[in-house]
Design an enzyme around this catalytic site. Structure first.
Site, PDB file in Angstrom:
ATOM      1  N   GLU A   1       0.805  -1.123  -0.007  1.00 15.22           N
ATOM      2  CA  GLU A   1      -0.019   0.024  -0.086  1.00 15.22           C
ATOM      3  C   GLU A   1       0.990   1.193  -0.147  1.00 15.22           C
ATOM      4  O   GLU A   1       1.772   1.234   0.899  1.00 15.22           O
ATOM      5  CB  GLU A   1      -1.027  -0.004   1.281  1.00 15.22           C
TER       6      GLU A   1
ATOM      7  N   ARG B   1       5.546 -13.071   9.542  1.00 16.55           N
ATOM      8  CA  ARG B   1       6.467 -11.610   9.141  1.00 16.55           C
ATOM      9  C   ARG B   1       7.663 -11.570   9.859  1.00 16.55           C
ATOM     10  O   ARG B   1       7.935 -12.297  10.723  1.00 16.55           O
ATOM     11  CB  ARG B   1       5.326 -10.597   9.518  1.00 16.55           C
TER      12      ARG B   1
ATOM     13  N   LYS C   1       4.413   1.090   9.990  1.00 14.11           N
ATOM     14  CA  LYS C   1       4.562   2.088   9.149  1.00 14.11           C
ATOM     15  C   LYS C   1       3.936   3.360   9.804  1.00 14.11           C
ATOM     16  O   LYS C   1       4.412   4.355   9.776  1.00 14.11           O
ATOM     17  CB  LYS C   1       3.599   2.026   7.894  1.00 14.11           C
TER      18      LYS C   1
HETATM   19  P1  ATP Z   1       0.039  -1.393   6.839  1.00 14.84           P
HETATM   20  O1  ATP Z   1      -1.098  -2.741   6.800  1.00 14.84           O
HETATM   21  O2  ATP Z   1       0.198  -0.988   8.291  1.00 14.84           O
HETATM   22  O3  ATP Z   1      -0.216  -0.578   5.708  1.00 14.84           O
HETATM   23  P2  ATP Z   1       1.713  -3.465   6.047  1.00 14.84           P
HETATM   24  O4  ATP Z   1       3.112  -3.494   6.565  1.00 14.84           O
HETATM   25  O5  ATP Z   1       0.892  -4.627   5.824  1.00 14.84           O
HETATM   26  O6  ATP Z   1       1.305  -2.224   6.520  1.00 14.84           O
HETATM   27  P3  ATP Z   1       1.676  -3.185   3.067  1.00 14.84           P
HETATM   28  O7  ATP Z   1       2.058  -2.306   2.271  1.00 14.84           O
HETATM   29  O8  ATP Z   1       0.183  -3.790   2.909  1.00 14.84           O
HETATM   30  O9  ATP Z   1       2.007  -2.900   4.446  1.00 14.84           O
HETATM   31  O10 ATP Z   1       2.612  -4.550   2.813  1.00 14.84           O
HETATM   32  C1  ATP Z   1       2.942  -5.029   1.608  1.00 14.84           C
HETATM   33  C2  ATP Z   1       3.411  -6.346   1.752  1.00 14.84           C
HETATM   34  O11 ATP Z   1       4.515  -6.786   2.464  1.00 14.84           O
HETATM   35  C3  ATP Z   1       2.205  -7.367   2.216  1.00 14.84           C
HETATM   36  O12 ATP Z   1       2.052  -8.486   1.266  1.00 14.84           O
HETATM   37  C4  ATP Z   1       2.557  -7.614   3.683  1.00 14.84           C
HETATM   38  O13 ATP Z   1       2.365  -8.952   3.927  1.00 14.84           O
HETATM   39  C5  ATP Z   1       4.306  -7.564   3.456  1.00 14.84           C
HETATM   40  N1  ATP Z   1       4.832  -7.517   4.887  1.00 14.84           N
HETATM   41  C6  ATP Z   1       4.457  -6.229   5.389  1.00 14.84           C
HETATM   42  N2  ATP Z   1       5.313  -6.417   6.353  1.00 14.84           N
HETATM   43  C7  ATP Z   1       6.200  -7.193   6.735  1.00 14.84           C
HETATM   44  C8  ATP Z   1       6.884  -7.979   7.527  1.00 14.84           C
HETATM   45  N3  ATP Z   1       7.294  -7.490   8.532  1.00 14.84           N
HETATM   46  N4  ATP Z   1       7.463  -9.280   7.030  1.00 14.84           N
HETATM   47  C9  ATP Z   1       7.007  -9.720   5.993  1.00 14.84           C
HETATM   48  N5  ATP Z   1       6.286  -9.292   5.287  1.00 14.84           N
HETATM   49  C10 ATP Z   1       5.623  -8.204   5.344  1.00 14.84           C
HETATM   50 MG    MG Z   2      -1.229  -4.046   4.736  1.00 18.46          MG
END
Ligand code: ATP
Ligand code: MG
Length: 559
Positions: A35, A264, A274
């Site tokens: 995102e 994760r 974030k």
């Molecule tokens: P938010 O939901 O707060 O926006 P997010 O970390 O989920 O944060 P995204 O931009 O949705 O952000 O993440 C993009 C991809 O990265 C998703 O598929 C998510 O599962 C993966 N991702 C995010 N954080 C991690 C992490 N700490 N370890 C592994 N994969 C991650």
């Molecule tokens: Mg997300």
């Protein structure tokens, strides 16, 4: 040490291999769906390495990985984030090969799917308030109470949905809910909201829409539209999977992706949310998204972490179903390991004190030959000049050294790295008791020669020639937080910021270091790995180096 040294096997790769072997899929298509509401961090790197890595490994079958901006929420996204994400994915060494998508390009499709659900009697317009909906959802032991609107006729739902889309209602007045199972033990299945009214312009579609799909509804549809075969996400989505499958089952989609969850990445001594990273940036606790103390990809890049080290780290952490916290020291180990191989050596003195070699023949400059890398002759040899005055590190001298101290002290010997043995003959101090000058004599004939009989000299120290030294700003970065789990800190993560996470010093450096290109890494002997700062370093006029990582883990001892 290469990326290939760790086997590429985990439960997800096993599933994909089995699907290819059985003929269920001819190839595999994965996606990385950030995102664009912030910069990427090393947690994202794990997901990038997994998704793009699987595509690379299966390239022979035509596999690919899409970069998809999950930009269905109109309120938070910014173009700056989109650009930074592309830069970061490329820097990590991956390529979407033309498969760049925006979830907001599919708004019409989500809308059509919603109509399809309504027509099948599988979705209805809810007009209860958010509080009423919450109260009527029930809990783990009590099923939900049906909304008075749950059994509206299809025609009425279609009409209301069209009016929602036309902007006739205010935000919160009504939503579209999927009609699934109010008694499900999985709360996500109790008639989740799939569309809501948001009267905000979207960066891509402008004012075209005032209703926007929820993530759980849009995501499976995006995957299916793009013919994703394996949709890899983190464990929090495990109990959303039945809903993901329900939408795939009940919407007119062109393919059937499979969601698989993995743990994760969490790292000690840092935070990866974030929202919290944004707070650190906005409140000025750090210098920006690319502050070298942040776990953002742009931060660690500026810090000097090699992309290959980050990939290797992700490979080593592996893909499992178990959430846990990985010691940041593991990542630092990989960084050292890669830089040890690739970074040329130089000498720099971070806390300089001057040594005057009083028996040095006036005006003589000795060229000191030093290998640029101890194990790699291909990196060549340099010649660095040395005259009668050198800078050494303040802590390489002690007025009253203990027995086990092998560096300089009154009457003691030490070797200047690559040069002669010197003996300390005296020193001067200022009013505060600080040593301001060290006097010494050199032992003729000791350069490139063993220590003479009767002389005790057990150490070599780094030095920089006073007459030709360059000066450089050196930023000594340390961990941003003082505790392993900043998120768990009683006073919140801001209460455990490390006040010493950045110290800036003026260092004396070998002359050629002032001319190097931004972004190049060196080992400063005995000190650590340093990189010419990508933003502030100006060759020739303003040399600036960031400490990437010290040679040893200083935190391991503290624990
Ligand atoms: P938010 O939901 O707060 O926006 P997010 O970390 O989920 O944060 P995204 O931009 O949705 O952000 O993440 C993009 C991809 O990265 C998703 O598929 C998510 O599962 C993966 N991702 C995010 N954080 C991690 C992490 N700490 N370890 C592994 N994969 C991650
Ligand atoms: Mg997300």
């Amino acid at each position: 040490m290469s990326d290939e040294s760790i086997p590429k096997s985990d439960f997800i790769r096993d599933i994909i291999a089995a699907d290819l072997a059985s003929g269920k899929h001819a190839t595999t298509i994965t996606r990385f769906p950030p995102e664009p509401n912030g910069y990427l961090h090393v947690g994202h790197a794990k997901s990038i390495c997994l998704n793009f890595g699987i595509a690379q490994e299966n390239a022979g079958t035509g596999a690919r990985c899409h970069l998809r901006f999950d930009d269905t929420n109109p309120e938070k996204e910014e173009v700056e984030y989109v650009e930074s994400i592309k830069t970061d994915v490329r820097w990590l060494g991956f390529d979407w090969g033309g498969h760049l998508y925006y979830a907001s390009d599919y708004f019409q499709f989500y809308y059509d799917c919603a109509i399809h659900l309504i027509e099948k009697g599988l979705a209805y317009i809810e007009q209860q308030s958010a509080e009423e909906m919450r109260a009527n959802r029930g809990n783990l032991t009590t099923p939900g109470t049906p909304s008075p609107y749950r059994d509206r006729p299809v025609a009425e739902n279609l009409d209301l949905f069209a009016r929602m889309r036309a902007g006739e209602f205010n935000e919160g007045e009504c939503v579209l809910r999927a009609k699934i199972d109010l008694a499900s033990s999985n709360m996500n299945m109790r008639d989740p909201v799939i569309y809501r009214i948001l009267k905000s312009d979207h960066h891509n579609t402008g004012g075209a829409w005032c209703i926007y799909p929820m993530y759980d509804f849009a995501h499976p549809l995006e995957d299916a539209l793009e013919h994703i075969t394996h949709s890899l996400c983190t464990l929090e989505f495990e109990n959303h999977r039945p809903l993901y499958d329900w939408f795939i089952e009940n919407c007119p989609v062109p393919s059937r992706p499979r969601q698989i969850e993995f743990a994760r990445l969490n790292l000690s001594y840092t935070i990866m949310s974030k929202r919290k990273l944004l707070q650190l940036v906005q409140e000025g606790h750090v210098g920006g998204w690319d502050d070298p103390r942040l776990p953002t990809i742009s931060g660690i890049r500026r810090r000097g972490y090699p992309a290959a080290a980050v990939r290797h780290f992700c490979r080593r952490v592996g893909i499992t179903k178990f959430n846990g916290t990985t010691d940041v020291a593991l990542l630092e180990f990989d960084v050292r390991d890669h830089l040890n191989e690739s970074a040329p050596r130089r000498m720099a003195v971070l806390d300089p004190v001057k040594v005057v070699i009083e028996n040095w023949p006036a005006g003589t400059v000795e060229p000191i030959e030093l290998a640029n890398h101890p194990q790699n002759p291909d990196m060549g040899v340099r010649s660095t000049p040395q005259g009668g005055e050198v800078w050494i590190e303040r802590d390489d001298f002690m007025e009253d050294p203990p027995k086990k101290y092998f560096r300089l002290g009154p009457g003691r010997h030490v070797r200047l790295r690559g040069g002669h043995i010197i003996r300390c003959t005296g020193y001067e101090k200022d009013a505060d008791g600080r040593v301001t000058l060290i006097r010494a004599e050199f032992l003729p004939g000791t350069m490139n020669a063993p220590t003479p009989e009767g002389v005790e000299c057990k150490a070599a120290i780094h030095w920089v020639d006073v007459a030709t030294a360059g000066t450089a700003e050196v930023r000594l970065y340390d961990r941003l937080f003082t505790v392993e789990d900043p998120d768990g800190a009683e006073g919140g993560f801001l209460s455990v910021l490390n006040p010493e996470s950045l110290k800036t010093v003026t260092a004396m450096v070998e002359p050629d270091l002032t001319m190097v290109a931004a972004g190049t890494s060196y080992q400063f002997e005995r000190l650590g790995y340093f990189v010419a700062d990508a933003v502030d370093h100006q060759p020739g006029t303003r040399p600036v180096f960031n400490r990437t990582v010290a040679l040893r883990d200083s935190w391991a001892k503290k624990g």
